[in-house]
Design a protein around this motif. Structure first.
Motif, PDB file in Angstrom:
ATOM      1  N   GLU B   1       0.866  -1.201   0.000  1.00  0.00           N
ATOM      2  CA  GLU B   1       0.000   0.000   0.000  1.00  0.00           C
ATOM      3  C   GLU B   1       0.893   1.239   0.000  1.00  0.00           C
ATOM      4  OE1 GLU B   1      -3.030   0.137   3.005  1.00  0.00           O
ATOM      5  OE2 GLU B   1      -2.876   2.299   3.098  1.00  0.00           O
ATOM      6  N   ALA B   2       0.578   2.192  -0.874  1.00  0.00           N
ATOM      7  CA  ALA B   2       1.376   3.405  -0.941  1.00  0.00           C
ATOM      8  C   ALA B   2       1.142   4.229   0.306  1.00  0.00           C
ATOM      9  CB  ALA B   2       0.991   4.194  -2.180  1.00  0.00           C
ATOM     10  N   GLY B   3       2.204   4.915   0.721  1.00  0.00           N
ATOM     11  CA  GLY B   3       2.082   5.816   1.861  1.00  0.00           C
ATOM     12  C   GLY B   3       1.630   7.183   1.406  1.00  0.00           C
ATOM     13  N   VAL B   4       1.829   8.158   2.258  1.00  0.00           N
ATOM     14  CA  VAL B   4       1.501   9.541   1.933  1.00  0.00           C
ATOM     15  C   VAL B   4       2.535  10.054   0.932  1.00  0.00           C
ATOM     16  CG1 VAL B   4       1.241  11.872   2.837  1.00  0.00           C
ATOM     17  CG2 VAL B   4       0.450   9.909   4.181  1.00  0.00           C
ATOM     18  N   VAL B   5       2.047  10.613  -0.147  1.00  0.00           N
ATOM     19  CA  VAL B   5       2.928  11.102  -1.207  1.00  0.00           C
ATOM     20  C   VAL B   5       2.933  12.624  -1.200  1.00  0.00           C
ATOM     21  CG1 VAL B   5       3.369  11.122  -3.685  1.00  0.00           C
ATOM     22  CG2 VAL B   5       2.449   9.069  -2.607  1.00  0.00           C
ATOM     23  N   GLN B   6       4.132  13.181  -1.275  1.00  0.00           N
ATOM     24  CA  GLN B   6       4.266  14.633  -1.327  1.00  0.00           C
ATOM     25  C   GLN B   6       5.173  15.016  -2.492  1.00  0.00           C
ATOM     26  OE1 GLN B   6       4.903  15.207   3.366  1.00  0.00           O
ATOM     27  NE2 GLN B   6       4.592  17.157   2.259  1.00  0.00           N
ATOM     28  N   SER B   7       4.857  16.141  -3.096  1.00  0.00           N
ATOM     29  CA  SER B   7       5.748  16.687  -4.119  1.00  0.00           C
ATOM     30  C   SER B   7       5.656  18.207  -4.120  1.00  0.00           C
ATOM     31  CB  SER B   7       5.391  16.129  -5.495  1.00  0.00           C
ATOM     32  OG  SER B   7       4.134  16.612  -5.920  1.00  0.00           O
ATOM     33  N   PHE B  21       2.700  23.281  -2.578  1.00  0.00           N
ATOM     34  CA  PHE B  21       3.070  21.917  -2.228  1.00  0.00           C
ATOM     35  C   PHE B  21       1.836  21.031  -2.390  1.00  0.00           C
ATOM     36  CE2 PHE B  21       6.545  24.119  -0.658  1.00  0.00           C
ATOM     37  CZ  PHE B  21       6.255  24.917   0.434  1.00  0.00           C
ATOM     38  N   TRP B  22       2.090  19.809  -2.809  1.00  0.00           N
ATOM     39  CA  TRP B  22       0.971  18.897  -3.055  1.00  0.00           C
ATOM     40  C   TRP B  22       1.094  17.657  -2.173  1.00  0.00           C
ATOM     41  CZ3 TRP B  22       1.065  13.920  -5.270  1.00  0.00           C
ATOM     42  CH2 TRP B  22      -0.194  13.400  -5.619  1.00  0.00           C
ATOM     43  N   CYS B  23      -0.040  17.142  -1.751  1.00  0.00           N
ATOM     44  CA  CYS B  23      -0.057  15.957  -0.904  1.00  0.00           C
ATOM     45  C   CYS B  23      -1.180  15.021  -1.326  1.00  0.00           C
ATOM     46  CB  CYS B  23      -0.254  16.346   0.560  1.00  0.00           C
ATOM     47  SG  CYS B  23      -0.537  14.951   1.677  1.00  0.00           S
ATOM     48  N   ASN B  24      -0.850  13.747  -1.437  1.00  0.00           N
ATOM     49  CA  ASN B  24      -1.866  12.726  -1.674  1.00  0.00           C
ATOM     50  C   ASN B  24      -1.856  11.766  -0.488  1.00  0.00           C
ATOM     51  OD1 ASN B  24      -3.934  11.491  -3.174  1.00  0.00           O
ATOM     52  ND2 ASN B  24      -2.506   9.974  -3.963  1.00  0.00           N
ATOM     53  N   PRO B  25      -2.912  11.727   0.295  1.00  0.00           N
ATOM     54  CA  PRO B  25      -2.916  10.901   1.506  1.00  0.00           C
ATOM     55  C   PRO B  25      -3.089   9.419   1.180  1.00  0.00           C
ATOM     56  CG  PRO B  25      -5.078  11.860   1.187  1.00  0.00           C
ATOM     57  CD  PRO B  25      -4.194  12.416   0.098  1.00  0.00           C
ATOM     58  N   ILE B  26      -2.978   8.612   2.202  1.00  0.00           N
ATOM     59  CA  ILE B  26      -3.235   7.187   2.065  1.00  0.00           C
ATOM     60  C   ILE B  26      -4.702   6.988   1.687  1.00  0.00           C
ATOM     61  CG2 ILE B  26      -3.374   5.004   3.328  1.00  0.00           C
ATOM     62  CD1 ILE B  26      -0.922   5.960   4.930  1.00  0.00           C
ATOM     63  N   SER B  27      -4.946   6.085   0.761  1.00  0.00           N
ATOM     64  CA  SER B  27      -6.300   5.845   0.288  1.00  0.00           C
ATOM     65  C   SER B  27      -7.234   5.493   1.440  1.00  0.00           C
ATOM     66  CB  SER B  27      -6.275   4.697  -0.725  1.00  0.00           C
ATOM     67  OG  SER B  27      -7.582   4.394  -1.174  1.00  0.00           O
ATOM     68  N   GLY B  28      -8.365   6.187   1.485  1.00  0.00           N
ATOM     69  CA  GLY B  28      -9.351   5.924   2.530  1.00  0.00           C
ATOM     70  C   GLY B  28      -9.200   6.767   3.769  1.00  0.00           C
ATOM     71  N   HIS B  29      -8.119   7.517   3.866  1.00  0.00           N
ATOM     72  CA  HIS B  29      -7.906   8.380   5.031  1.00  0.00           C
ATOM     73  C   HIS B  29      -8.679   9.686   4.856  1.00  0.00           C
ATOM     74  CE1 HIS B  29      -4.043   6.495   6.916  1.00  0.00           C
ATOM     75  NE2 HIS B  29      -5.002   5.615   6.708  1.00  0.00           N
ATOM     76  N   ASN B  30      -9.658   9.896   5.741  1.00  0.00           N
ATOM     77  CA  ASN B  30     -10.483  11.097   5.635  1.00  0.00           C
ATOM     78  C   ASN B  30      -9.791  12.343   6.168  1.00  0.00           C
ATOM     79  OD1 ASN B  30     -12.186   8.544   6.514  1.00  0.00           O
ATOM     80  ND2 ASN B  30     -13.474   9.769   5.171  1.00  0.00           N
ATOM     81  N   THR B  31      -8.889  12.146   7.111  1.00  0.00           N
ATOM     82  CA  THR B  31      -8.275  13.281   7.798  1.00  0.00           C
ATOM     83  C   THR B  31      -6.896  13.553   7.220  1.00  0.00           C
ATOM     84  OG1 THR B  31      -9.447  12.614   9.802  1.00  0.00           O
ATOM     85  CG2 THR B  31      -7.738  14.282  10.033  1.00  0.00           C
TER      86      THR B  31
END
Lengths: 111, 113
Positions: B1-7, B21-31
């Motif tokens: 499972e991918a972790g939190v992705v930042q770029s 800055f961009w962030c993609n959280p872990i899938s299914g994480h609402n917060t």
């Protein structure tokens, strides 16, 4: 209000010797407490957490911490340091859905 | 499972320039959380989202910082204009709704010249 004090900004140990990283906290509520580790250029990784169950908490990589309410402490220990343990460690208190981080302790492991 | 992705992972800009800055959280994480970590210090919360709603932005300097999470998934943090004192690592974290454990991305290291 809540706060965290990490008593040592730097700790240096020899490989194979015990590690002790000290943390004291202050919280108006019953806190949840965490230790996170941060290796260079990597994200913060959760080592262990205390959430009002057993006061002695075991985490990953052989680390453990003991919650002592009377002393408001949550010190992190490991019986035998490994070179890969060299990193920065943060003690964290969670209260009212907010995390408050300590200022960090840099652990150096000498060969 | 991918972790939190930042770029991006690193960004160097001149003062008064904008940066995002961009962030993609872990899938299914609402917060989703944005933190700033100054050199030699622990992270400090800037803003917390529950789905697309910013529920705690009390520490966000609103004169120059803004954030959005339009579809309740990925998020963008913007600074405009950047100041020298904004040099820091910007961390994104995510968690399940109501969960205590937050998972952190690797951060974006910003240097403002």
């Amino acid at each position: 209000a809540q706060s965290v004090t990490q008593l040592d900004s730097h700790v240096s140990v020899s490989e194979g010797t015990p590690v002790l990283l000290r943390c004291n906290y202050s919280s108006s509520y019953s806190p949840s407490l965490f230790w996170y580790v941060q290796h260079p250029n990597k994200g913060l990784q959760l080592l262990l957490k205390y959430t009002s169950a057993a006061t002695l908490v075991k985490g990953i990589n052989g680390f453990e911490a003991e919650f002592k309410k009377s002393e408001t402490s949550f010190h992190l220990t490991k019986p035998s340091a490994h070179m890969s343990d060299a990193a920065e460690y943060f003690c964290v208190v969670r209260s009212a859905r907010q995390l408050t981080f300590g200022s960090g302790t840099q652990l150096t492991v000498l060969p | 499972e991918a972790g939190v992705v930042q770029s991006p992972r690193y960004k160097i800009i001149e003062k008064k320039q904008p940066v995002a800055f961009w962030c993609n959280p872990i899938s299914g994480h609402n917060t989703l959380y944005w933190y700033r970590q100054n050199l030699g210090q622990g992270p400090e919360l800037l803003i917390r989202y529950e789905n697309e709603e910013a529920v705690d932005d009390s520490q966000l300097p609103k004169d120059r910082f803004s954030a959005e999470r339009l579809k309740g998934v990925d998020s963008t943090l913007k600074i405009q204009p950047a100041e020298l004192g904004d040099s820091a690592v910007y961390l994104c974290a995510s968690s399940l709704a109501g969960a205590e454990t937050q998972y952190f991305g690797p951060g974006t290291r910003l240097l403002v010249l």
